[in-house]
Design an enzyme around this catalytic site. Sequence first.
Site, short mmCIF file in Angstrom:
data_model
loop_
_atom_site.label_atom_id
_atom_site.label_comp_id
_atom_site.label_asym_id
_atom_site.label_seq_id
_atom_site.Cartn_x
_atom_site.Cartn_y
_atom_site.Cartn_z
N HIS A 24 2.18 40.41 78.05
CA HIS A 24 1.49 40.21 79.33
C HIS A 24 2.03 38.98 80.06
O HIS A 24 2.73 38.13 79.49
CB HIS A 24 -0.03 40.08 79.14
CG HIS A 24 -0.46 38.86 78.39
ND1 HIS A 24 -0.57 37.62 78.96
CD2 HIS A 24 -0.85 38.71 77.10
CE1 HIS A 24 -1.00 36.75 78.07
NE2 HIS A 24 -1.18 37.39 76.93
N CYS A 63 -0.01 37.00 71.34
CA CYS A 63 0.63 37.94 72.25
C CYS A 63 2.05 37.50 72.59
O CYS A 63 2.48 36.39 72.28
CB CYS A 63 -0.18 38.07 73.55
SG CYS A 63 -1.75 38.94 73.31
#
Length: 423
Positions: free
Chosen positions: A342, A360
């Site tokens: 992301h 992430c």
Amino acid sequence: MTRFTRAGAVVGALALVASLALTGCGDEKKPEFVGGTSPADAGAEAGSSAPSAPATPSAPSGPTLTLSPADGTKGRPVSTEISAKLPNGGKVSAVTLTADGGGSVEGKLRTDGSAWVPSAPLKFGTRYTATVTANGSDGTSSRGTSSFTTMAKPKSTIGSGLYLFDDKSYGVAMPVVTEFHPGIPKKDRAAVQKRMFVRTDPPQPGAWHWVDNGTQAYYRAPEYWKPGTTISVRIALAGMPLSNGKYGDMDRKATAKIGRSFEMKVDNANKKMLVYENGALVRTIPVSLGKKSTPSSSGTMVVMEKKEATTFDTRDDPDPANRYVTDIQFAQRLTWGGEYIHAAPWSEHVQGRQNVSHGCVNVSMLNARWLFEKTRIGDPITVKGTERKIAAGNGWTAWSLSWSAFIKGSALPVPKGGAGPAL
């Protein structure tokens, strides 16, 4: 800022990885499945059978065939297949199955000739008549007929799911993913696996792999799918009896396409993502992975879901240091535990140099937008060199194992190079 720890992460209503203590950085996932067909609305009585009986069958000249189900059998599952004890060297040449009141049932022979499989579930509480014709190697023909009645609708069923949808285009690492709740007992997995049919065009051998608790099974080939492949799947479990007293809930079918090859490879050593399209390097992207206390998972994962905008809310995390609410753009889910690719504008100044996320794959806003516009569900990403390995079942982890390790998870023997279609 992209990971939280949540013990017992839940995969939607099926709670498929509830036993895993996972880390992640986003919302819990509620899965959506392809629709199914139950015996009540299967419509299996329409059409002709395959292979079909001759219009004017000749009189049999060989011994009478003994069929299964046997004549007069009652209470048969609606997943019943038709088979026959064949004379030496005999091969089935025609099968018909009709319901009382008329209407023939479509079906196909298994590729090994062991049984004839109706193309949709039979109806509950219905009498059927099967006729099988076989030709012997000596030129004789044999025929057998059997009438049987299916069981009443069961009260206890398993929940099932299929993550593949008609007319969708997926990445080359898209596994066929089936899910079950409760999980399929070990003693039943071989029988269930025999009712999970996959066919690819162009043909590519493959195999099934069960996770330990029986809540998921993945199907893949030894290598990524060839771009342009068509995958046709039928999970034919409606009315199938299991040893725990439950029955399969419905049949699920889907036919989907595999698109171009698009791969992402991330190396923690240099904190870069190399992006390949159809085998050619098209972009190098600086990344920031999970810091040591919340490391990213190493292994091969696939994009499971894409959200242009979402909110990561980890206020229920047991560790106060991991609680936050953050608006996220261009999020692509990799694990059920909450790992994503992301946009992370707050870490752009350290991307390519330092790991600061909660697990992430952080990229810049520009690169996140570019990736989001390029990727599709089923595109692979391989991360290497981090402090932890991807946990089996934490996402679509079919590619996190070597082929030799993967086929060990099959409930049926698998040839070295993979099996062909059963139907």
